[in-house]
Design an enzyme around this catalytic site. Structure first.
Site, PDB file in Angstrom:
ATOM      1  N   VAL A 137       0.832  -1.205   0.000  1.00  0.00           N
ATOM      2  CA  VAL A 137       0.000   0.000   0.000  1.00  0.00           C
ATOM      3  C   VAL A 137       0.867   1.255   0.000  1.00  0.00           C
ATOM      4  O   VAL A 137       0.581   2.238  -0.675  1.00  0.00           O
ATOM      5  CB  VAL A 137      -0.959  -0.008   1.205  1.00  0.00           C
ATOM      6  CG1 VAL A 137      -1.694   1.325   1.315  1.00  0.00           C
ATOM      7  CG2 VAL A 137      -1.947  -1.153   1.072  1.00  0.00           C
ATOM      8  N   GLU A 157       7.572   6.263   2.776  1.00  0.00           N
ATOM      9  CA  GLU A 157       6.649   5.360   3.468  1.00  0.00           C
ATOM     10  C   GLU A 157       7.141   3.914   3.385  1.00  0.00           C
ATOM     11  O   GLU A 157       7.104   3.164   4.377  1.00  0.00           O
ATOM     12  CB  GLU A 157       5.255   5.490   2.849  1.00  0.00           C
ATOM     13  CG  GLU A 157       4.593   6.847   3.093  1.00  0.00           C
ATOM     14  CD  GLU A 157       3.422   7.084   2.149  1.00  0.00           C
ATOM     15  OE1 GLU A 157       3.087   6.169   1.372  1.00  0.00           O
ATOM     16  OE2 GLU A 157       2.846   8.194   2.184  1.00  0.00           O
ATOM     17  N   ASP A 182      -6.757  15.101 -45.356  1.00  0.00           N
ATOM     18  CA  ASP A 182      -5.827  15.179 -44.236  1.00  0.00           C
ATOM     19  C   ASP A 182      -6.095  14.136 -43.155  1.00  0.00           C
ATOM     20  O   ASP A 182      -5.274  13.934 -42.263  1.00  0.00           O
ATOM     21  CB  ASP A 182      -5.897  16.567 -43.588  1.00  0.00           C
ATOM     22  CG  ASP A 182      -5.500  17.666 -44.542  1.00  0.00           C
ATOM     23  OD1 ASP A 182      -4.549  17.451 -45.314  1.00  0.00           O
ATOM     24  OD2 ASP A 182      -6.141  18.725 -44.533  1.00  0.00           O
ATOM     25  N   GLU A 216      -1.610   5.748  -4.687  1.00  0.00           N
ATOM     26  CA  GLU A 216      -3.021   5.619  -5.058  1.00  0.00           C
ATOM     27  C   GLU A 216      -3.616   6.896  -5.647  1.00  0.00           C
ATOM     28  O   GLU A 216      -4.500   6.858  -6.497  1.00  0.00           O
ATOM     29  CB  GLU A 216      -3.860   5.198  -3.843  1.00  0.00           C
ATOM     30  CG  GLU A 216      -3.658   3.774  -3.395  1.00  0.00           C
ATOM     31  CD  GLU A 216      -2.450   3.619  -2.469  1.00  0.00           C
ATOM     32  OE1 GLU A 216      -2.156   2.497  -2.073  1.00  0.00           O
ATOM     33  OE2 GLU A 216      -1.812   4.652  -2.151  1.00  0.00           O
ATOM     34  N   ASP A 226      -0.763  23.135 -42.393  1.00  0.00           N
ATOM     35  CA  ASP A 226      -1.314  23.659 -43.629  1.00  0.00           C
ATOM     36  C   ASP A 226      -0.914  25.118 -43.785  1.00  0.00           C
ATOM     37  O   ASP A 226      -0.553  25.783 -42.812  1.00  0.00           O
ATOM     38  CB  ASP A 226      -2.845  23.597 -43.605  1.00  0.00           C
ATOM     39  CG  ASP A 226      -3.365  22.194 -43.842  1.00  0.00           C
ATOM     40  OD1 ASP A 226      -2.621  21.382 -44.391  1.00  0.00           O
ATOM     41  OD2 ASP A 226      -4.521  21.929 -43.459  1.00  0.00           O
ATOM     42  N   ASP A 272      -7.501  20.005 -42.459  1.00  0.00           N
ATOM     43  CA  ASP A 272      -8.889  20.440 -42.479  1.00  0.00           C
ATOM     44  C   ASP A 272      -9.737  19.589 -43.422  1.00  0.00           C
ATOM     45  O   ASP A 272     -10.853  19.248 -43.112  1.00  0.00           O
ATOM     46  CB  ASP A 272      -8.995  21.925 -42.870  1.00  0.00           C
ATOM     47  CG  ASP A 272      -8.318  22.227 -44.198  1.00  0.00           C
ATOM     48  OD1 ASP A 272      -7.745  21.296 -44.792  1.00  0.00           O
ATOM     49  OD2 ASP A 272      -8.367  23.388 -44.633  1.00  0.00           O
TER      50      ASP A 272
END
Length: 912
Positions: free
Chosen positions: A293, A727, A662, A298, A340, A658
């Site tokens: 854990v 931890e 494309d 988490e 473009d 566009d």
């Protein structure tokens, strides 16, 4: 009429041969004629060929999208942790982890829904009906029932229903921008075209779903459905791979590393306890669960998801709509932008900028279709009469109309007066119309003074247009405009200072040099002339155009360009300084593209065209691709070829687009960028980002936002993993020292989700560093976790364990108090350590008000936990003032050691 039997196997694999064959050979290959197919033959072919529609693969289901959310290794680490916690009776811990998993997956599902709908949009582009000749008779049929060999008719405003070879054309011009990227309409002819001609220059072929701008024509269908150019694009789109963004890959790698690390730590502690120590097996298992854990961050997936969502929200406020959350970060790692030209780098509004008249050159100010501007000579305004005749000719010999563009929210169906007023017509004619307005000409007044009484229309063969008008004196006058060389060839005089004088050979050569010079600078040049005395007989019956359009008086030239957007030059410079190469990929010709590139500051080291690419093998393309800044006359295949080559060279590429053409390149790009204003549905649905203003500067802003977000992600990943390492080492060392669990799993979850999560989330909105756009893109193989961060995680984790473990030792007689000291110390240390991470990025403690609030809330929740009845759920006890003093002393020691560690890291590693 007997025809050879139709054999679909005899057809070319593509339309590459249709444009190069005489029309008689096309008829023979398709077993048809100018009378069209017999209805029975058309039915038979429809059964064999299938309907004239693009087959789309099944879209991804909602369930499929939801299941995709569980593809991350980190998600499965959390799921396994929840199952383990449930198995040992820690239901509160399991519930917290399960809630995190549900939140992450549902949030991702909402963001990704409809991401795979691009193919379906292609079907929406199909026309509903077509005018066709069958059995010698014209009839209207459903466009999906067209077959190769059908003879079709098109006219202004029609959408071409299939790929077809032109049989007859009358002033036929087609807008192919959605397919080829060519910004100017293409005039269509009936002649044979060279086999090597590129797609954009095949003037005798009509392509499915392009739009007829003007004129009319007849054509024989040579391809339907998937055998059309747009159908081949659809096939390429179906085959496009779903590319994992660099950030997705990094987070998945991180999840796997954590899973391996957890398994290794658990195995080591279990072996130590069971083989060396004398610990109860259940206690060993609980210790292993505690380590697992503590090792799993988490809160990290939730923090990352929310951080990306907030970044996407900020980008939307700046006209960049993000469709897939991980792309927010991927934008920051882009090192090549393929963009473009038309509408992205330029205004997409042709503008007259040069006038040649009275043997002088003039400049015209203003851009686009705004009538604000003036005519200058050497920087000084000139009188209208100096250029009046050439501008009057441009406005009268012109078919532009002023209408209204229907608004998206117009509920009247276009019948109301609320639509935006706009120009309707050919972009070249609009440019001439607006130029005349800048000089003060009014269309209505001109038409009242010079009403049109006749005309000879423009055709691609004639390359000119003439209109006849009544003068205020009742006489007749003819105005002609067209290709400069064509107009000049029909002139024997010129207008100079209001006087008509003879056009000498020297003057003719000088005019030719002027328009060639303008053309070399990529101007689209038109020539203008008039006949001041048209006989009444020609007004009633113009007769052969050669009679009316001869012996003309030359008026001058007008040169026009699609001007660059004013903000593009600065945006481009910012990208280049940030180490991002910009490549212009356009359907326009090389001269036009080069001129625009030079004006905006694009390094034109090398310009290549689509046909050039076709002559290169892979090795040649790999060699030159990084030196090319402009690629002109491109087809859909060229764009994809350039993209893949750049990716193979290790680049992270953003591709804008566009038109339908494309879509495959946009979908295959690391970051696909669609235009929101003029973009087609299929391209938008294939993209990762939609530009709501079609502006290159917005791409620059999006890249800056992506870099900011990546910096922030890197900060809170560094922060969270440092304390997770602390931890793990606390639990690990406590177990080895025989103290058992020095902190419980539920306490670790509280830290990881709440007191860590809130400040980490607030770090997600940290401001950008001052040098965010002065750095080069990070290397493709550089992940979120660098060597510096790795050393930092290990070093900070060791310092945490070394400075907090003595607090447990001091109070070990009272396990609940000792665990409370460890628990609270971790919270305090983490909050203090946030600024240590942010300091490297130049952020002061109060530069982010949300972080200040997040820290305050985290401390408040910790105090609430300690001094309310909720404490019993977490096995903690209230701390006295002396306990806080001990924590403060440990914090001071930790701070001094941390400062020394950071100073050492600064000597050996880069700042970031």
């Amino acid at each position: 009429m007997s025809r050879p039997a139709y054999d679909e196997r005899a057809e070319p694999e593509s339309d590459s041969d249709w444009h190069a064959s005489p029309i008689e050979d096309v008829y023979d290959a398709l077993a048809t004629s100018e009378e069209g197919l017999e209805p029975s033959e058309a039915r038979d072919r429809l059964e064999r060929e299938g309907p004239n529609e693009i087959e789309a693969e099944e879209g991804v289901s909602r369930l499929g999208i939801l299941l995709e959310q569980y593809s991350s290794a980190l998600i499965w680490v959390l799921i396994v942790a929840a199952v383990v916690m449930t198995g040992v009776g820690h239901t509160l811990d399991a519930a917290v982890i399960a809630a995190i998993v549900v939140f992450i997956t549902l949030f991702g599902f909402v963001q990704d829904y409809r991401a795979e709908q691009s193919i379906r949009a292609l079907q929406e582009l199909s026309t509903t009906s077509a005018l066709v000749r069958r059995g010698g008779e014209k009839r209207e049929v459903d466009a999906t029932r067209l077959v190769p060999g059908d003879v079709i008719f098109v006219e202004s405003g029609d959408v071409v229903p299939a790929d077809a070879r032109v049989v007859a054309a009358s002033d036929l011009r087609v807008d192919e921008s959605a397919l080829t990227g060519e910004s100017v309409g293409v005039s269509k002819t009936t002649g044979v075209v060279d086999p090597e001609t590129s797609l954009a220059d095949r003037t005798n072929i009509l392509y499915k779903d392009t739009v007829v701008e003007r004129g009319s024509g007849t054509a024989v269908v040579v391809g339907t459905g998937s055998d059309t150019e747009i159908g081949r694009i659809a096939t390429a789109l179906e085959e496009a791979e779903e590319r994992e963004t660099p950030f997705q890959a990094e987070m998945d790698r991180l999840g796997k590393l954590i899973a391996v690390g957890v398994a290794g730590a658990v195995a080591v502690i279990a072996a130590a306890e069971l083989l060396v120590g004398d610990t109860d097996p259940l206690q060993v298992f609980l210790t292993a669960v505690g380590i697992a854990v503590s090792a799993v961050p988490e809160g990290l997936p939730a923090v990352v998801t929310l951080s990306l969502a907030l970044g996407a929200r900020r980008m939307a406020d700046r006209n960049a709509l993000v469709r897939r959350l991980p792309v927010v970060e991927a934008l920051g790692s882009v090192d090549v932008i393929c963009t473009d030209k038309t509408g992205t780098l330029t205004e997409e509004e042709m503008t007259v900028q040069r006038i040649v008249a009275n043997r002088e050159g003039y400049e015209v100010t203003g851009t686009g279709y705004d009538a604000d501007g003036e005519v200058l000579r050497d920087g000084e305004p000139v009188e209208t009469e100096r250029v009046g005749e050439v501008l009057r000719c441009g406005m009268l010999c012109n078919d532009v109309e002023i209408g209204r563009r229907e608004r998206a929210d117009d509920v009247t169906g276009g019948d109301g007066e609320d639509g935006e007023r706009t120009y309707l017509g050919d972009p070249t004619e609009i440019a001439l119309f607006v130029a005349a307005q800048k000089a003060g000409f009014d269309r209505r007044e001109l038409e009242e003074s010079f009403p049109r009484v006749g005309e000879i229309g423009f055709t691609s063969t004639r390359k000119r247009m003439t209109t006849i008008h009544r003068t205020p004196d009742g006489d007749s006058i003819a105005y002609t405009k067209g290709a400069p060389e064509v107009v000049l060839d029909r002139c024997d005089r010129e207008l100079v200072d209001g006087e008509i004088v003879s056009l000498s050979d020297d003057r003719r050569a000088e005019i030719e040099r002027r328009y060639e010079s303008l053309a070399a600078d990529a101007f689209r040049v038109m020539g203008f002339a008039f006949d001041p005395d048209v006989p009444e007989s020609q007004v009633e019956d113009p007769g052969p155009d050669e009679d009316l359009e001869s012996g003309l008086v030359f008026l001058g030239l007008q040169g026009m360009l699609d001007p660059p957007r004013p903000e593009v030059a600065d945006a481009l410079a910012a990208c280049l300084s940030a180490g991002i190469d910009v490549v212009m990929v356009t359907g326009d010709n090389a001269a036009t593209a080069r001129a625009v590139g030079e004006e905006i500051g694009l390094r034109s080291a090398r310009v290549v065209s689509g046909p050039d690419l076709e002559g290169m093998d892979d090795d040649e393309l790999h060699e030159i691709v990084e030196d090319v800044d402009i690629v002109a006359r491109t087809s859909p295949a060229h764009k994809t070829q350039i993209l893949r080559t750049l990716q193979e060279k290790g680049h992270t590429v953003a591709m804008t687009g566009d038109g339908v053409n494309d879509a495959p390149a946009v979908k295959n790009a690391d970051v696909g960028v669609a235009m929101g204003i003029r973009g087609t549905d299929v391209t938008e649905q294939s993209s990762d980002v939609v530009l709501l203003d079609d502006n290159f500067a917005t791409i620059r802003d999006a890249v800056k936002g992506g870099r900011r977000i990546f910096d922030n992600v890197r900060k809170f990943v560094n922060f969270l993993l440092c304390w997770n390492a602390g931890e793990v080492l606390l639990v690990f060392s406590g177990s080895l020292l025989g103290f058992g669990l020095v902190i419980t799993p539920v306490q670790i979850l509280w830290i990881n989700v709440v007191t860590d999560g809130l400040p980490a989330l607030s770090m997600g909105v940290d401001p950008a560093t001052d040098d965010v756009m002065d750095r080069g893109p990070r290397p493709p193989d550089e992940g979120v976790i660098t060597d510096r961060i790795t050393v930092s995680i290990l070093g900070v984790g060791a310092l945490i364990a070394a400075t907090i473990m003595p607090l447990f030792y001091i109070h070990r007689a009272d396990v609940e108090l000792a665990r409370t000291m460890v628990f609270t110390s971790l919270v305090v240390f983490e909050i203090a350590g946030i600024q240590a991470v942010r300091w490297r990025y130049g952020h002061g403690p109060f530069s982010n008000r949300w972080l200040v609030i997040g820290v305050a809330v985290a401390l408040g929740l910790q105090l609430f936990l300690l001094y309310t009845p909720v404490a019993v759920l977490f096995d903690v006890v209230p701390l006295a003032l002396v306990h806080w003093g001990q924590i403060g002393l440990a914090l001071a020691t930790f701070g001094a050691l941390l400062a020394a560690l950071e100073h050492m890291l600064d000597r050996y590693y880069d700042r970031y």
